[in-house]
Write an enzyme that holds these catalytic residues in place. Structure first.
Site, PDB file in Angstrom:
ATOM      1  N   ILE A 126     -21.920  32.689  -1.148  1.00  0.00           N
ATOM      2  CA  ILE A 126     -21.847  31.341  -1.736  1.00  0.00           C
ATOM      3  C   ILE A 126     -20.402  31.013  -2.066  1.00  0.00           C
ATOM      4  O   ILE A 126     -19.678  31.844  -2.610  1.00  0.00           O
ATOM      5  CB  ILE A 126     -22.682  31.235  -3.029  1.00  0.00           C
ATOM      6  CG1 ILE A 126     -24.135  31.681  -2.793  1.00  0.00           C
ATOM      7  CG2 ILE A 126     -22.644  29.810  -3.586  1.00  0.00           C
ATOM      8  CD1 ILE A 126     -24.944  31.757  -4.069  1.00  0.00           C
ATOM      9  N   SER A 127     -19.992  29.827  -1.708  1.00  0.00           N
ATOM     10  CA  SER A 127     -18.680  29.321  -2.110  1.00  0.00           C
ATOM     11  C   SER A 127     -18.855  27.886  -2.606  1.00  0.00           C
ATOM     12  O   SER A 127     -19.486  27.072  -1.932  1.00  0.00           O
ATOM     13  CB  SER A 127     -17.715  29.348  -0.922  1.00  0.00           C
ATOM     14  OG  SER A 127     -16.554  28.618  -1.232  1.00  0.00           O
ATOM     15  N   HIS A 138      -8.950 -17.425 -25.355  1.00  0.00           N
ATOM     16  CA  HIS A 138      -7.524 -17.729 -25.474  1.00  0.00           C
ATOM     17  C   HIS A 138      -7.309 -18.594 -26.710  1.00  0.00           C
ATOM     18  O   HIS A 138      -6.348 -18.391 -27.450  1.00  0.00           O
ATOM     19  CB  HIS A 138      -7.054 -18.444 -24.210  1.00  0.00           C
ATOM     20  CG  HIS A 138      -5.581 -18.611 -24.097  1.00  0.00           C
ATOM     21  ND1 HIS A 138      -4.698 -17.549 -24.147  1.00  0.00           N
ATOM     22  CD2 HIS A 138      -4.812 -19.710 -23.940  1.00  0.00           C
ATOM     23  CE1 HIS A 138      -3.469 -17.985 -24.010  1.00  0.00           C
ATOM     24  NE2 HIS A 138      -3.503 -19.297 -23.899  1.00  0.00           N
ATOM     25  N   CYS A 147       1.658 -17.588 -21.096  1.00  0.00           N
ATOM     26  CA  CYS A 147       0.720 -17.126 -22.116  1.00  0.00           C
ATOM     27  C   CYS A 147      -0.309 -16.150 -21.562  1.00  0.00           C
ATOM     28  O   CYS A 147      -1.048 -15.540 -22.333  1.00  0.00           O
ATOM     29  CB  CYS A 147       0.003 -18.315 -22.739  1.00  0.00           C
ATOM     30  SG  CYS A 147       1.122 -19.655 -23.204  1.00  0.00           S
ATOM     31  N   GLY A 175     -41.235  24.784   7.497  1.00  0.00           N
ATOM     32  CA  GLY A 175     -41.331  24.432   6.088  1.00  0.00           C
ATOM     33  C   GLY A 175     -42.502  23.526   5.806  1.00  0.00           C
ATOM     34  O   GLY A 175     -43.242  23.122   6.707  1.00  0.00           O
ATOM     35  N   GLU A 231     -24.877  43.661 -10.140  1.00  0.00           N
ATOM     36  CA  GLU A 231     -23.986  44.157 -11.188  1.00  0.00           C
ATOM     37  C   GLU A 231     -22.534  43.798 -10.905  1.00  0.00           C
ATOM     38  O   GLU A 231     -21.749  43.586 -11.813  1.00  0.00           O
ATOM     39  CB  GLU A 231     -24.135  45.683 -11.308  1.00  0.00           C
ATOM     40  CG  GLU A 231     -25.505  46.112 -11.820  1.00  0.00           C
ATOM     41  CD  GLU A 231     -25.598  47.621 -11.953  1.00  0.00           C
ATOM     42  OE1 GLU A 231     -24.597  48.294 -11.610  1.00  0.00           O
ATOM     43  OE2 GLU A 231     -26.641  48.123 -12.404  1.00  0.00           O
ATOM     44  N   SER A 232     -22.197  43.699  -9.620  1.00  0.00           N
ATOM     45  CA  SER A 232     -20.824  43.348  -9.248  1.00  0.00           C
ATOM     46  C   SER A 232     -20.603  41.847  -9.298  1.00  0.00           C
ATOM     47  O   SER A 232     -19.481  41.379  -9.112  1.00  0.00           O
ATOM     48  CB  SER A 232     -20.510  43.867  -7.842  1.00  0.00           C
ATOM     49  OG  SER A 232     -21.369  43.237  -6.886  1.00  0.00           O
ATOM     50  N   GLY A 258     -36.011  31.223   9.678  1.00  0.00           N
ATOM     51  CA  GLY A 258     -36.515  30.687  10.942  1.00  0.00           C
ATOM     52  C   GLY A 258     -37.984  30.361  10.907  1.00  0.00           C
ATOM     53  O   GLY A 258     -38.672  30.500  11.908  1.00  0.00           O
ATOM     54  N   HIS A 290       0.003 -17.657 -31.764  1.00  0.00           N
ATOM     55  CA  HIS A 290       0.068 -17.482 -30.306  1.00  0.00           C
ATOM     56  C   HIS A 290       1.410 -16.868 -29.934  1.00  0.00           C
ATOM     57  O   HIS A 290       2.448 -17.514 -30.015  1.00  0.00           O
ATOM     58  CB  HIS A 290      -0.108 -18.844 -29.645  1.00  0.00           C
ATOM     59  CG  HIS A 290      -0.246 -18.781 -28.151  1.00  0.00           C
ATOM     60  ND1 HIS A 290      -0.377 -17.600 -27.467  1.00  0.00           N
ATOM     61  CD2 HIS A 290      -0.280 -19.757 -27.206  1.00  0.00           C
ATOM     62  CE1 HIS A 290      -0.481 -17.856 -26.182  1.00  0.00           C
ATOM     63  NE2 HIS A 290      -0.419 -19.159 -26.001  1.00  0.00           N
ATOM     64  N   VAL A 332     -24.670  23.212   3.382  1.00  0.00           N
ATOM     65  CA  VAL A 332     -23.616  22.580   2.589  1.00  0.00           C
ATOM     66  C   VAL A 332     -24.256  21.540   1.677  1.00  0.00           C
ATOM     67  O   VAL A 332     -25.021  20.698   2.141  1.00  0.00           O
ATOM     68  CB  VAL A 332     -22.556  21.911   3.497  1.00  0.00           C
ATOM     69  CG1 VAL A 332     -21.512  21.216   2.638  1.00  0.00           C
ATOM     70  CG2 VAL A 332     -21.914  22.930   4.424  1.00  0.00           C
TER      71      VAL A 332
END
Length: 1842
Positions: free
Chosen positions: A1827-1828, A1501, A1262, A1783, A1799-1800, A1780, A1542, A1729
């Site tokens: 950038i990738s 059940h 069952c 921060g 523009e490109s 360099g 059932h 990354v």
């Protein structure tokens, strides 16, 4: 050369050729060339073998290569075959027949012609003959059957097709459609039939094969066909109509010879009846049809038998009856004498029976006369009316107030939330009082939890629910220790009768002016009416005069004349009092006196009942107190009769239950509808400690009266109660009967309303007296009436009511005052009851005369006041006479007044109707006939709209509360359900959901189930009237059926043939539980009569029984005679009445052909396979997948798995294997394969999928379906599959039903019927009367898919499989015993403090930090790559650095993905695994930010067995408690098997489907059979048992549990799909919505096409790849299908050779700049990354602080905004690193570094503010960046130029 040498050489050559053929490679073409070419040039070629195989090839070779050469050389070759051309090979030519001489001219002489063919038979003496006899038909020239006939028949018979459906131009291989097993069966049959067959006969067309085999065929039937014919005759012909009879009939009737007889019987094999023919006439009719079909196929004309002698023979000889008697007289006398002689010898009296019959007739006549007299005296109605109906087995006990309290409170809560209850009115107050009456600690916890967690911020209704709910909780707390009370808060109403302008008469109950509540009502009753003093005092004056008259009359000394004078004067005074009062113009206001409308009268000294102010005051005080504070009846026991729906008695029962009493209520119309009424009454009004027991009872039956009271008082077999109240209100109307019309009904009514009321009271008195209960008398409320003949025309009604008043005196004069007290209630005009409803319209007019009429609840309140303790105490002192008449007795001529009022109303209505009609006519004449159309109401009928909806997708903004899930779950390891379906007792999942939720079909559901059952079909063409029609038509008649009419036309039939019902034999091979067949071995004690059988059967009998059977061949026949001798053992069928005759069955008329499954598949497979096929296709379509091959566009064929399982498998196949095969019935040869549990999976794949993925076939009894889901989830999460078909199935069968019954597991339908249960009620999970599960049949299927793939494909997501597990139980000896193994899903060790890892926010922080680490690691790897390249260049100058760079970049990227997935598992999907402090269920929910309190529904059940519910509720409650579920947060318990039964293996699948539908709709279906919840289950306070559907505001998660025989427990938790959408970003979500919308349109079209064209299942003819592609597709993991121009999904000819990730990409080009920059001292490099998942674009603060408006606009417009933002962010970080400079910390914004697009389209860096200053300071002139990014990460390289 000598002949013997030639013979020897030929022999040697033959041997060599055979050796060469068998031992060497087959080079027959070369061999032929050697034989046929010079120098051999063989001219005579003979093939020795079973068929001309090589000879055929030689003939073709000669024709192709040697025909022209042989013609030129005059070579005449001969190719022969031993099996075909034996006569030519041995030169056995027949001698030529000499030409016969020409026939001589006809003789002209008178000499008679002598016939030489046969001598004339001598003339016989005429004998007596019947009136008409038939001579045999004229003989037809005989012709033996041809080999093709036999071949064609055997193939057709095996294919289970008619002879016309099997084309002889096709080969066996073509006909079987690739079924190798079936092909082997046919070849085996042919081998058995013909002995030898040609090589590869399956590849030769049947007509050619028949021609080949004809050469060796002798015209006689072989073993196989003979056996089939014998079996057909023995199994399908009626008894005694054996083989000889069949052949004799055909031969005599049609003149068929032996050969044609065989041909006809061969044809009969393809027309075999479905079952044994019932009579010889049926058999002959069937044989006639076969013979006619044979004649039509063979172009012959069959002659019919003719009357003997023909038309020239004159009249047939006829014998008269007298002559016949004379001829037979001596024989009759002889037989009679022998019979008497035998009787004397045996000492038997041949006349004994006749003598006994005479005596019995005397007794019978006496009894009949008595019975006739009784019927004549009492009448038919009385006789039938007194029949007893009481049965304690049918008693319904309702006492689960503790459960209904929670249900009512919850319903009220959601009614407020959904705006159904907006104001605190009487309805909500009454419901609150009902809840307060059931107040208990569990209820308070329940309500407190819901109020505490009510989100008031969602709106006004939530705020109102929270406010009112808290007030109700406070009120409940204040009365938790107080007894429950009956308190009526309904507005008192008044009658209102109105007549509109069109003459329509309307009656309604309206609020009574000035009487807003019941306290006002009591005040009004106390004031009474205002009638003139004279009228009020008239009765008193009459009484006083009567008393004076009696005193004077009693004076003995008064003369007779004086007495007469006084008598006359007395009469004149009474006459004057009866006259109407004269009207007065006097302006003085007359003095008025009043008495209350409700008052108590007391018996005066002279025996009259007079108004008693003191008693009335007490009574009115009770009513006033009851109106204000309520009345309690706690610990009181009551008996109420006559409490049907709409009656005063029913209102009294409501009040008693509300006050806490225990009540027995009787009904004379015991049925499910009636018991449901009382059950709902108790559900609404039953209070704490109350109990309602409903029993069938006929108050007109003395037997029932005694049995009822015995049942109430008997401690052992009954209730053991001691009654406190008796309310005998049962009555039947006697309208229309005057004094001359007293009939049987009147006497029966009198018996009910008087005689048996006294009997009932007497029985109670006897019981109390026998038990010594003399200190607790029962109060009897006598239903008195003011109608003492006033109305008339009511039979003995008045007499019955007057007769009850004698009890007032008997209370004093008899001995039962200690056991019964009397309270007579004179019931006034009560509107709306069964007796008074016709008078409702005149009630308003009656009240204008100062009389008060009452509603049912008002009158019940009046009577319930009489049952208060104060009045009860008064009754113990003396009988009470309560006048509840409302002043009705003071109204003169009530009948005439009522008639007058009714007449006035009807006349007024008639006049207005006439005026309206006249006005309308004038208007139409003036303005046209259509002028009134605009004023007429037009009912708009709804049309069916079969939508097959997908889950609704919300706007993305509505998912904002789930934003914490963003990026927290690895969707590749999340299984989701994308589609589901089922085949079950209620059709499919949609139609079952209709019934489960609402208890009826919607219009759409009714249309769909009607189609499923074959009641309607779609039609498009010209109808019967010749007009074009498109739509539904009735399948039988072809008449059009509008969809709006489907429900009205078919619903009754549908409900009768769906769901749980009495077993329908046509669904189960004719199985009838009323005649359950068994076999019993019997040894015969004398020789039996011989019978005919085939030769094979005869010898088989001989083999089995040896010398105990004699067999002999019948001369001139193919049949044998068989005789069983004394001592033979036989198995004789017998039948018993089996008590399991109810089951859940698929709808009658369900036909796999209607779904498009081909006939050959239907005949081949087990029915359960058909259920699974249909369910699978529907589930795929519900997933938006209309062609399963489309899946291979997204996944490899090895990534689609199947885990469908079963508890038993193909039950029909098993039955065929064991039972049918043993009884030698026809069974397909490959039946074994259909019995395997995995065969259904095989057919799914062969016909639909062509998948090569993993397969697991669970067998968990069952719990199979849950085990299947577990296996599917394992395959998904482990990566072995990305899509899985899961589910379960099982069948219902005679054998399984019997064995389940032997185990005592199933519901005993016979006992249930004795208890008054209908088949639909016999499955009652969780109730106090449950008694075994109800078997069912069907299948359920789910499509489980990887969540990421589901999003990519755009398929709908119905739910997330958040958790699934299976578990065994403990040691034991009972296989079916329920266990608690699945409790292990809650296993955990408690900790002293909360675990932070369970918190989603905590895990989010950890994951963010880990993602940063992964990004840093990637940055370092990318930077190190250049150093690595330099080193490699030095070590290996020839190395292809570019290729090396690409491979290393890909390795880094893949490692980043791997590490992120690892992090996701660590803090997401699997953070809880292997942690003993976190339970699996807790962890699985926490993945999605849920807790155990968010589990809203538990689908049980719930098999309706005693043990299961106790165990399962214990398990669920223990799980919830252990995991810390809040007190009061009860999970909704769903018990689906009350509706479906059932289905064993499929049960869990149906439950899971239901759980998914709950998630989608928020509607929790109730257990409609839960009439009374088992008290034992009350201890599990974290489970609620609703009996009605509840619409919630949403369910987040649902649990499904299953417990299977054999230690299998399983649990699945599914989660709302919204939580998946919370993980993905908005762009992905919107793209997904668009894909889903497109899929919905395709699925919608596909489903509607299936309804129209009956082609839901579209079986595949070939895999999606060619035979040549098969291995390549299997071995190439990147192989994907594409859509061809033809619209099919196939694999392209050229498969991808390498992975897309190995191709050069942007990341490679971006990092190439590192090589140059690292060698240039004037450039600084920055590499960054970022993981895409680490960027939260939902964080508005982060976006605004770090990105300019231009950047935001650009990124949000990108196809993947999150990836675009990640690219910009990594570019900013890379630029910052390249500068360099120091921060300002990790939290410093980077908005001053702007990345724009040139523009490109290339990225450019623009520095602002402090960033620009820092760059200038560092001497940076410009910065460039590359950038990738992909879907996983973004890599940026920035170069700072100095």
């Amino acid at each position: 050369m000598r002949p013997e040498v030639e013979q020897e050489l030929a022999h040697t050559l033959l041997l060599e050729l055979l050796a060469y053929q068998f031992a060497s490679p087959v080079r027959w073409i070369e061999t032929q060339d050697v034989i046929l070419s010079p120098p051999v040039s063989a001219e005579r070629i003979v093939e020795i073998g079973p068929s001309p195989t090589l000879a055929g090839m030689a003939k073709r070779t000669l024709k192709l290569k040697y025909e022209n050469m042989d013609a030129a050389l005059s070579i005449n070759r001969e190719v022969l075959c031993y099996s075909k051309d034996a006569r030519e090979i041995y030169y056995n030519f027949e001698d030529e027949v000499a030409d016969e001489p020409a026939e001589a001219p006809a003789s002209t002489s008178s000499t008679p012609k002598v016939e030489t063919a046969a001598a004339a038979a001598p003339a016989a003496t005429p004998a007596p003959a019947p009136a008409q006899t038939s001579a045999p038909a004229a003989a037809l020239p005989d012709e033996p059957p041809k080999a093709l006939e036999v071949l064609h028949t055997l193939v057709a018979q095996k294919l289970k097709k008619s002879i016309e459906e099997v084309s002889p131009q096709k080969s066996i291989k073509d006909l079987v459609g690739g079924k190798s097993t079936l092909q082997n069966e046919i070849l085996g049959d042919l081998q058995k039939e013909f002995g030898a067959t040609p090589e590869k006969p399956e590849e030769v067309p049947l007509d050619e094969l028949g021609a080949i085999m004809q050469s060796s065929f002798n015209g006689s039937l072989g073993k196989q066909s003979s056996s089939l014919i014998s079996r057909m005759i023995s199994s399908k012909m009626p008894g005694g109509f054996n083989n000889s009879a069949v052949r004799g009939y055909l031969g005599n009737r049609y003149g068929l010879g032996p050969g044609r007889l065989e041909s006809v019987l061969l044809l009969a094999l393809t027309m075999e009846p479905a079952s044994r023919l019932g009579s010889e006439a049926d058999a002959k009719a069937w044989l006639d049809s076969v013979a006619q079909k044979y004649a039509a196929r063979n172009g012959v004309t069959l002659s019919s038998p003719t009357a003997e002698g023909g038309s020239s023979s004159g009249s047939a000889a006829v014998i008269d009856e007298e002559t016949f008697k004379k001829l037979t007289k001596n024989n009759t006398m002889l037989v009679t004498q022998q019979l008497e002689l035998f009787a004397r010898y045996l000492n038997k009296d041949l006349r004994a029976g006749q003598k006994a019959q005479v005596a019995e007739k005397v007794i019978s006549d006496t009894l009949r006369a008595q019975l006739d007299l009784w019927n004549e005296e009492h009448g038919e109605f009385y006789a039938s009316g007194i029949a007893p109906i009481f049965s304690p087995l049918k008693a319904r006990v309702y006492d689960s107030d503790w459960n209904w309290a929670r249900q009512d409170a919850l319903k009220m809560f959601f009614d407020i939330i959904f705006g159904r209850l907006k104001h605190v009115d009487t309805e909500i107050v009454a419901r609150c009082i009902s809840v307060m009456n059931r107040s208990n600690p569990t209820l308070l916890e329940f309500m407190q939890y819901h109020i505490d967690h009510c989100p008031a911020e969602k709106g006004e209704t939530y705020q109102l629910a929270k406010t009112l709910g808290q007030q109700l909780i406070d009120n409940c707390k204040s009365v938790i220790d107080a007894p429950p009370v009956f308190k009526n808060v309904n507005h008192p109403t008044a009658p209102s009768t109105t007549i509109d302008e069109r003459g329509n008469l309307n009656y309604e109950e309206i609020p009574r002016p000035g009487v807003r509540k019941l306290t006002h009502y009591v005040t009004e009753m106390a004031k009474g009416g205002k009638l003139p003093t004279e009228s009020k005092n008239k009765a008193k004056v009459q009484n006083d005069l009567a008393r004076i008259y009696r005193i004077i009359k009693s004076q003995n000394k008064m003369s007779r004349s004086s007495k007469l004078q006084i008598k006359q004067l007395y009469g004149q005074v009474l006459h004057a009092l009866s006259l109407p009062l004269p009207s007065s113009n006097d302006e003085q206001t007359p003095v008025k006196e009043t008495i209350p409308f409700l008052h108590i009268r007391k018996k005066s000294v002279d025996g009259n009942w007079e108004f008693n102010k003191s008693l009335t005051g007490t009574y009115l005080d009770v009513l006033e107190s009851g109106a204000k504070n309520g009345i309690t009846y706690q610990d009181k026991y009551a008996l109420v009769t006559g409490a049907g729906a709409g009656s005063i008695g029913a209102q009294i029962v409501e009040g008693l239950l509300a006050g806490g009493a225990k009540v027995v209520v009787t009904t004379s119309r015991f049925s499910r509808k009636v018991t449901e009424f009382y059950q709902s009454l108790y559900t609404r009004h039953g209070s704490r400690g109350s109990c309602l027991i409903v029993v069938p009872f006929n108050q007109g039956s003395k037997t029932d009266v005694e049995a009822l009271i015995d049942y109430i008082y008997d401690e052992k077999k009954g209730l053991g109660w001691n009654l406190d109240y008796i309310v005998p209100f049962a009555a039947i109307p006697e309208n229309g009967r005057e004094i001359d019309g007293i009939d049987s009904r009147s006497e029966f009514a009198h018996r009910i309303m008087l005689t048996n009321i006294l009997r009932l009271l007497g029985a109670v008195k006897s019981q109390k007296a026998s038990r010594g209960m003399d200190t607790r008398p029962a109060q009897v409320i006598l239903p008195l009436s003011p109608n003492h003949g006033t109305f008339g025309n009511d039979g003995l009604y008045s007499e019955s009511k007057l007769g009850l008043e004698t009890l007032f005196n008997r209370w004093y004069s008899e001995s039962w005052a200690n056991y019964l007290t009397i309270c007579g209630a004179v019931i006034g005009w009560t509107r709306g009851t069964g007796l008074m409803a016709p008078n409702n319209i005149v009630s308003q007019g009656i009240e204008k005369y100062g009389v008060r009429t009452f509603s049912q609840s008002e009158m019940a309140f009046n009577i319930l006041g009489l049952m208060s303790q104060k009045v009860v105490d008064l009754c113990q002192s003396e009988p009470i006479y309560a006048n509840l008449n409302g002043g009705l007795e003071l109204l003169p001529d009530l009948k005439d007044l009522s008639t007058r009022l009714r007449t006035e109303l009807l006349e007024t209505a008639e006049i207005r109707r006439a005026v309206a009609a006249e006005t309308a006519f004038d208007h139409s004449i003036t303005n046209g006939p259509d002028s009134e159309a605009v004023f007429q109401k037009t009912a708009i009928q709804p049309r069916a709209n079969l939508k097959f909806n997908f889950p609704k997708l919300k706007p993305y903004e509505a998912l904002s509360h789930l934003s914490d899930l963003r990026g927290m779950v690895d969707l590749e390891k999340v299984p989701v359900v994308t589609g589901f379906s089922e085949v079950g007792p209620w059709g499919n999942s949609r139609t079952r959901w209709d019934m489960e939720c609402y208890g009826e079909f919607s219009l759409e559901g009714c249309v769909e189930i009607a189609w499923i059952m074959g009641l309607i079909k779609n039609f498009n063409g010209k109808g019967k009237d010749g007009k074009p029609y498109s739509g539904w038509v009735d399948t039988k008649t072809g008449e059009p059926v509008d969809d709006k009419d489907v429900k009205a036309k078919y619903e009754k039939y549908i409900l009768e043939h769906c769901g749980i019902r009495i077993i329908e034999a046509e669904l189960f091979h004719g199985y009838n539980p009323e005649k359950k067949e068994l076999l019993q071995e019997v040894v015969i004690d004398h020789d039996l009569e011989p019978f005919e059988a085939s030769k094979e059967a005869a010898h088989e009998f001989k083999l089995r029984h040896g010398d105990q059977v004699e067999i002999f061949e019948i001369p001139d026949s193919t049949e044998w005679s068989v005789r069983f001798k004394r001592g033979t053992s036989m198995l004789i069928p017998k039948a018993l009445r089996f008590d399991r005759f109810v089951a859940g069955q698929i709808p009658l008329g369900w036909d796999p052909k209607r779904y498009g499954i081909p006939d050959d598949i239907i005949s081949q497979v087990d029915p359960t396979t058909l259920y699974v096929l249909v369910s699978t296709v529907e589930a795929l379509v519900a997933s938006g997948i209309t062609d399963p091959y489309e899946c291979y566009k997204y996944i490899h064929v090895s990534e689609l798995g199947n885990t469908v399982g079963s508890g038993i498998g193909g039950m029909s196949a098993l039955r065929g294997m064991y039972k049918d095969r043993w009884t030698d019935k026809p069974v397909q040869k490959d039946i074994l394969q259909e019995s395997f549990i995995n065969t259904a999976n095989a057919w799914i794949n062969m016909l639909l999928l062509s998948a090569s993925g993993p397969i697991k076939t669970p067998v968990g009894a069952c719990a199979t379906a849950v085990e299947s889901v577990d296996a599917a989830v394992d395959l998904i999460t482990s990566g072995k599959a990305r899509i899985c078909i899961s589910g379960g199935y099982d069948d219902f069968s005679e054998e399984g039903s019997y064995e389940f019954a032997n185990m005592g597991a199933t519901s005993n339908a016979a006992k249930e019927t004795e208890r008054g249960r209908t088949p639909q009620e016999m499955s009652r999970p969780a109730t106090s009367t449950r008694d075994g599960f109800m078997e069912s049949q069907g299948a359920g299927v789910q499509i489980i898919m990887q969540a990421k793939l589901a999003i990519e494909m755009g398929v709908p997501i119905h739910g997330i499989v958040g958790y699934v597990s299976t578990a065994m139980d403990k040691q034991g000896r009972s296989v079916p015993a329920p266990g608690q193994g699945i409790l292990t899903g809650a296993r955990e060790i408690a900790t002293k403090t909360p675990l932070p890892i369970v918190d989603l926010k905590f895990r989010s922080r950890q994951l963010q930090r880990r993602r940063s680490q992964i990004g840093e690691w990637a940055e370092r790897e990318y930077l190190y790559l250049e150093e690595e390249l330099d080193a490699m260049k030095v070590q290996n100058p020839d190395l292809d650095l570019e290729a090396y760079r690409i491979e290393r970049i890909n390795v880094i990227k893949e490692e980043v993905v791997r590490q992120e997935k690892e992090a996701l598992n660590t803090f997401g999907n699997e953070f809880w695994k292997r942690d003993p402090t976190i339970a699996p269920i807790r962890g699985a929910l926490a993945v999605w930010g849920l807790t155990i309190d968010d589990l809203g529904v538990a689908s049980f059940h719930g098999t309706s067995t005693k043990a299961n519910e106790k165990n399962e509720c214990d398990v669920i409650d223990s799980q919830l408690t252990h995991l810390g579920r809040s007190k009061g947060n009860a999970v909704y318990g769903v018990f689906q098997k009350y509706l479906t039964g059932h289905s064993k293996g499929g049960a869990g699948a149906w439950m899971l489907n239901g759980a998914l539908q709950i998630l989608r709709s928020g509607f929790v279906p109730g257990n409609r059979n839960a009439d009374n919840i088992d008290e034992y289950l009350a201890r599990f306070d974290r489970v609620m048992f609703p009996s009605e559907g509840i619409q919630t505001d949403g369910i987040k998660a649902a649990s499904v549990t299953a417990f299977g025989f054999g230690q299998v427990g399983g649990q699945v938790i599914v989660i709302h799909p919204d939580y998946i959408y919370g993980v993905i970003d908005e762009a992905t979500y919107n793209a997904y919505k668009a894909k889903t919308a497109a899929r919905y349109k395709a699925s919608y079209r596909y489903t509607h096409d299936a309804l129209v064209y009956n082609n839901l299942v579209r079986a595949k003819d070939s895999p999606p790849y060619t035979k040549e592609q098969e291995k390549a597709v299997y071995l190439n993991p990147l192989a994907r299908a594409s859509k061809s121009k033809a619209g099919t999904w196939t694999f392209p000819a050229t498969l991808p050779a390498e992975s897309d990730i190995s191709k050069t990409n942007e990341t490679t080009r971006t990092l190439q700049s590192l090589t140059t920059s690292l060698t240039n001292s004037n450039e600084n490099v920055g590499v960054d990354v970022e993981l895409v998942s680490a960027i939260s674009i939902d964080n508005e603060t982060f976006i605004e602080r770090n990105f300019t408006d231009t950047e935001r606009k650009y990124c949000f417009a990108a196809p993947n905004p999150q990836a675009s933002f990640a690219g910009r962010w990594s570019a900013k970080e890379a630029v910052f690193k390249s500068l360099g400079i120091s921060g300002k910390g990790a939290a410093a914004p980077l908005k001053d570094i702007e990345i724009i697009s040139s523009e490109s389209g290339a990225p450019e860096v623009v520095l602002h503010g402090e960033a620009a200053k820092a760059a200038t300071t560092a001497g940076v002139k410009s910065v460039s960046v590359s950038i990738s990014h992909d879907d996983n990460q973004s890599v940026s390289v920035a170069l700072a130029h100095k």
